[in-house]
Motif scaffolding. Structure first.
Motif, PDB file in Angstrom:
ATOM      1  N   GLY A   1      -0.279  -1.803 -13.001  1.00 45.87           N
ATOM      2  CA  GLY A   1       0.046  -0.433 -12.512  1.00 45.87           C
ATOM      3  C   GLY A   1      -0.829   0.172 -11.603  1.00 45.87           C
ATOM      4  N   ILE A   2      -1.470  -0.350 -10.864  1.00 49.58           N
ATOM      5  CA  ILE A   2      -2.259   0.331  -9.838  1.00 49.58           C
ATOM      6  C   ILE A   2      -1.665   0.708  -8.670  1.00 49.58           C
ATOM      7  CG2 ILE A   2      -3.186  -1.828  -8.756  1.00 49.58           C
ATOM      8  CD1 ILE A   2      -5.911  -0.582  -8.502  1.00 49.58           C
ATOM      9  N   LYS A   3      -2.022   1.685  -8.152  1.00 45.40           N
ATOM     10  CA  LYS A   3      -1.583   2.121  -6.721  1.00 45.40           C
ATOM     11  C   LYS A   3      -2.612   2.200  -5.629  1.00 45.40           C
ATOM     12  CE  LYS A   3       2.524   4.760  -8.404  1.00 45.40           C
ATOM     13  NZ  LYS A   3       3.209   6.085  -8.315  1.00 45.40           N
ATOM     14  N   VAL A   4      -2.539   1.663  -4.286  1.00 48.31           N
ATOM     15  CA  VAL A   4      -3.543   1.562  -3.582  1.00 48.31           C
ATOM     16  C   VAL A   4      -3.070   2.195  -2.240  1.00 48.31           C
ATOM     17  CG1 VAL A   4      -5.302   0.045  -2.384  1.00 48.31           C
ATOM     18  CG2 VAL A   4      -4.360  -0.524  -4.642  1.00 48.31           C
ATOM     19  N   SER A   5      -4.179   2.897  -1.847  1.00 48.35           N
ATOM     20  CA  SER A   5      -3.970   3.664  -0.386  1.00 48.35           C
ATOM     21  C   SER A   5      -4.856   3.357   0.448  1.00 48.35           C
ATOM     22  CB  SER A   5      -3.846   5.030  -0.182  1.00 48.35           C
ATOM     23  OG  SER A   5      -2.313   5.506  -0.783  1.00 48.35           O
ATOM     24  N   TYR A   6      -5.069   3.322   1.974  1.00 49.40           N
ATOM     25  CA  TYR A   6      -6.241   2.914   2.671  1.00 49.40           C
ATOM     26  C   TYR A   6      -6.404   3.900   3.717  1.00 49.40           C
ATOM     27  CZ  TYR A   6      -8.848   0.289   6.104  1.00 49.40           C
ATOM     28  OH  TYR A   6      -9.760  -0.106   6.891  1.00 49.40           O
ATOM     29  N   ALA A   7      -7.805   4.168   3.731  1.00 44.58           N
ATOM     30  CA  ALA A   7      -8.285   5.164   5.040  1.00 44.58           C
ATOM     31  C   ALA A   7      -9.499   4.695   5.655  1.00 44.58           C
ATOM     32  CB  ALA A   7      -8.639   6.656   4.098  1.00 44.58           C
ATOM     33  N   SER A   8      -9.424   4.950   6.880  1.00 46.13           N
ATOM     34  CA  SER A   8     -10.603   4.710   7.752  1.00 46.13           C
ATOM     35  C   SER A   8     -10.798   5.604   8.684  1.00 46.13           C
ATOM     36  CB  SER A   8     -10.218   3.125   8.511  1.00 46.13           C
ATOM     37  OG  SER A   8      -9.152   3.466   9.528  1.00 46.13           O
ATOM     38  N   ILE A   9     -11.884   5.694   9.509  1.00 45.77           N
ATOM     39  CA  ILE A   9     -12.189   6.703  10.521  1.00 45.77           C
ATOM     40  C   ILE A   9     -11.668   6.342  11.576  1.00 45.77           C
ATOM     41  CG2 ILE A   9     -14.255   7.529  12.119  1.00 45.77           C
ATOM     42  CD1 ILE A   9     -13.937   8.694   9.033  1.00 45.77           C
ATOM     43  N   ALA A  10     -11.365   5.035  12.434  1.00 49.66           N
ATOM     44  CA  ALA A  10     -10.891   4.673  13.447  1.00 49.66           C
ATOM     45  C   ALA A  10      -9.685   3.681  13.384  1.00 49.66           C
ATOM     46  CB  ALA A  10     -12.159   3.897  14.182  1.00 49.66           C
ATOM     47  N   PHE A  11      -8.824   3.737  14.032  1.00 50.25           N
ATOM     48  CA  PHE A  11      -7.911   2.818  14.082  1.00 50.25           C
ATOM     49  C   PHE A  11      -7.655   2.220  15.633  1.00 50.25           C
ATOM     50  CE2 PHE A  11      -3.360   1.993  15.200  1.00 50.25           C
ATOM     51  CZ  PHE A  11      -3.210   0.900  14.373  1.00 50.25           C
ATOM     52  N   VAL A  12      -7.853   0.825  15.666  1.00 48.13           N
ATOM     53  CA  VAL A  12      -7.609   0.165  16.814  1.00 48.13           C
ATOM     54  C   VAL A  12      -6.256  -0.225  17.173  1.00 48.13           C
ATOM     55  CG1 VAL A  12      -8.561  -1.802  18.334  1.00 48.13           C
ATOM     56  CG2 VAL A  12     -10.013  -0.819  16.354  1.00 48.13           C
ATOM     57  N   SER A  13      -5.695   0.607  18.057  1.00 49.20           N
ATOM     58  CA  SER A  13      -4.381   0.374  18.284  1.00 49.20           C
ATOM     59  C   SER A  13      -4.196  -0.941  19.431  1.00 49.20           C
ATOM     60  CB  SER A  13      -3.649   1.582  19.071  1.00 49.20           C
ATOM     61  OG  SER A  13      -4.480   1.712  20.358  1.00 49.20           O
ATOM     62  N   ARG A  14      -3.089  -1.729  19.008  1.00 49.59           N
ATOM     63  CA  ARG A  14      -3.001  -2.916  19.952  1.00 49.59           C
ATOM     64  C   ARG A  14      -2.038  -2.709  21.103  1.00 49.59           C
ATOM     65  NH1 ARG A  14      -2.067  -7.125  15.252  1.00 49.59           N
ATOM     66  NH2 ARG A  14      -0.909  -5.464  14.449  1.00 49.59           N
ATOM     67  N   PRO A  15      -2.133  -3.421  22.278  1.00 49.53           N
ATOM     68  CA  PRO A  15      -1.170  -3.032  23.257  1.00 49.53           C
ATOM     69  C   PRO A  15       0.236  -3.194  22.886  1.00 49.53           C
ATOM     70  CG  PRO A  15      -2.940  -4.397  24.032  1.00 49.53           C
ATOM     71  CD  PRO A  15      -3.045  -4.403  22.515  1.00 49.53           C
ATOM     72  N   GLY A  16       1.130  -2.417  23.343  1.00 51.93           N
ATOM     73  CA  GLY A  16       2.494  -2.441  22.925  1.00 51.93           C
ATOM     74  C   GLY A  16       3.323  -3.535  22.879  1.00 51.93           C
TER      75      GLY A  16
ATOM     76  N   VAL B   1      -5.663   4.728  -6.231  1.00 52.81           N
ATOM     77  CA  VAL B   1      -6.961   4.298  -5.505  1.00 52.81           C
ATOM     78  C   VAL B   1      -6.888   4.380  -4.110  1.00 52.81           C
ATOM     79  CG1 VAL B   1      -8.733   2.423  -4.992  1.00 52.81           C
ATOM     80  CG2 VAL B   1      -7.674   2.632  -7.485  1.00 52.81           C
ATOM     81  N   LEU B   2      -8.012   5.168  -3.525  1.00 47.67           N
ATOM     82  CA  LEU B   2      -8.073   5.029  -2.123  1.00 47.67           C
ATOM     83  C   LEU B   2      -9.100   4.254  -1.711  1.00 47.67           C
ATOM     84  CD1 LEU B   2      -7.125   6.521   0.610  1.00 47.67           C
ATOM     85  CD2 LEU B   2      -9.089   8.042   0.251  1.00 47.67           C
ATOM     86  N   LEU B   3      -8.594   3.270  -1.042  1.00 46.20           N
ATOM     87  CA  LEU B   3      -9.649   2.130  -0.274  1.00 46.20           C
ATOM     88  C   LEU B   3     -10.248   2.603   0.899  1.00 46.20           C
ATOM     89  CD1 LEU B   3     -10.882  -0.780  -0.940  1.00 46.20           C
ATOM     90  CD2 LEU B   3      -9.071  -1.374   0.477  1.00 46.20           C
ATOM     91  N   VAL B   4     -11.533   2.802   1.110  1.00 48.08           N
ATOM     92  CA  VAL B   4     -12.060   3.255   2.559  1.00 48.08           C
ATOM     93  C   VAL B   4     -12.920   2.467   3.253  1.00 48.08           C
ATOM     94  CG1 VAL B   4     -13.626   5.119   3.321  1.00 48.08           C
ATOM     95  CG2 VAL B   4     -12.071   5.419   1.590  1.00 48.08           C
TER      96      VAL B   4
ATOM     97  N   LEU C   1       0.794  -1.339  -0.057  1.00 45.21           N
ATOM     98  CA  LEU C   1       0.007  -0.009   0.064  1.00 45.21           C
ATOM     99  C   LEU C   1       0.974   1.192   0.074  1.00 45.21           C
ATOM    100  CD1 LEU C   1      -2.811  -1.241   2.707  1.00 45.21           C
ATOM    101  CD2 LEU C   1      -2.823  -1.169   0.004  1.00 45.21           C
ATOM    102  N   GLU C   2       0.547   2.423  -0.773  1.00 49.99           N
ATOM    103  CA  GLU C   2       1.122   3.440  -0.770  1.00 49.99           C
ATOM    104  C   GLU C   2       1.259   4.214   0.519  1.00 49.99           C
ATOM    105  OE1 GLU C   2       2.707   4.430  -3.832  1.00 49.99           O
ATOM    106  OE2 GLU C   2       2.147   2.540  -4.027  1.00 49.99           O
ATOM    107  N   GLY C   3       0.105   4.071   1.275  1.00 47.09           N
ATOM    108  CA  GLY C   3      -0.170   4.819   2.623  1.00 47.09           C
ATOM    109  C   GLY C   3      -1.366   4.427   3.242  1.00 47.09           C
ATOM    110  N   VAL C   4      -1.481   4.497   4.768  1.00 41.07           N
ATOM    111  CA  VAL C   4      -2.760   4.119   5.311  1.00 41.07           C
ATOM    112  C   VAL C   4      -3.027   5.332   6.442  1.00 41.07           C
ATOM    113  CG1 VAL C   4      -3.822   2.339   7.285  1.00 41.07           C
ATOM    114  CG2 VAL C   4      -1.735   1.922   5.350  1.00 41.07           C
TER     115      VAL C   4
END
Length: 239
Positions: A224-239, A199-202, A64-67
């Protein structure tokens, strides 16, 4: 006279609006979340943070290009109520607003502009039961926040497996639950619309990255596709 403000003040007297986080009454100028809760929102700042924790989750399995995600999701704070309102409460206006907020954050940070936006599709049975796809609602908000004219394509991906809710699943079970769940509706159409494009995957929430990977597997077959990803929330996992 500001007639729109006057009408809002009158409406608030008849149908008081409440903050989606703390439940307090909203002021005339406030939308969905009160100023205090908006100020304290646990933003991720992933839009200006390359190599962020969300990207690291997907490094080993995707290209992915970015998240990016708007805020951190935790059962210990009330901001989770915003996501629940969109996903389970039918609050489409809230979903659109959250998407627009994220889009504006990405725009301000000069995040690479996508050519098209693709919301993660629901299985037809779940969409029929819910009446809408929350990812599509969020995607329209993001498009508006970015520029207002980025096309949203809902005819590219199809969900072919009806997966059970992943809320209480372990990480391994979540991967298995969605593996192979998404396919291209039509290979030629996808190639025509997506070849060489960004492409931005949501979606609404990113936890293990299982859904993002399953969608990426289908999309990555396009040349040749480039894909990024976006979400409203991110569930962080314990360190």
């Amino acid at each position: 006279m500001d007639w729109s403000r006057g009408w809002q003040e009158l409406a608030d007297m008849v149908w008081p609006r409440r903050c989606g986080v703390c439940g307090g009454f909203l002021g005339t100028e406030e939308r969905h979340v009160c100023a205090e809760c908006l100020k304290d929102m646990p933003l991720t700042f992933f839009w200006s943070w390359r190599g962020n924790p969300a990207e690291q989750i997907l490094w080993a399995r995707t290209y992915l290009e970015g998240v990016v995600s708007l805020f951190y999701y935790s059962r210990d704070n009330d901001y989770k109520e915003l996501l629940h309102a969109v996903k389970y409460g039918g609050n489409i206006v809230m979903g659109h607003w959250l998407g627009r907020v994220l889009g504006k954050k990405m725009l301000e940070a000069a995040y690479p502009m996508p050519d098209v936006i693709i919301p993660v599709p629901l299985h037809w049975r779940r969409r029929w039961k819910r009446g809408y796809n929350q990812a599509e609602v969020i995607a329209r908000g993001i498009s508006e926040g970015l520029s207002g004219d980025i096309p949203i394509l809902t005819d590219i991906l199809r969900r072919v497996r009806y997966s059970t809710s992943q809320t209480r699943m372990s990480t391994g079970c979540k991967w298995e639950n969605v593996s192979g769940s998404f396919v291209l509706r039509d290979i030629e159409t996808a190639a025509e619309k997506l070849s060489g494009r960004h492409v931005l995957l949501v979606d609404d929430v990113l936890t293990t990255g299982a859904t993002a990977e399953a969608c990426w597997e289908a999309l990555s077959t396009v040349s040749g596709i480039k894909v990024s990803y976006a979400s409203i929330a991110f569930v962080s996992r314990p360190g």
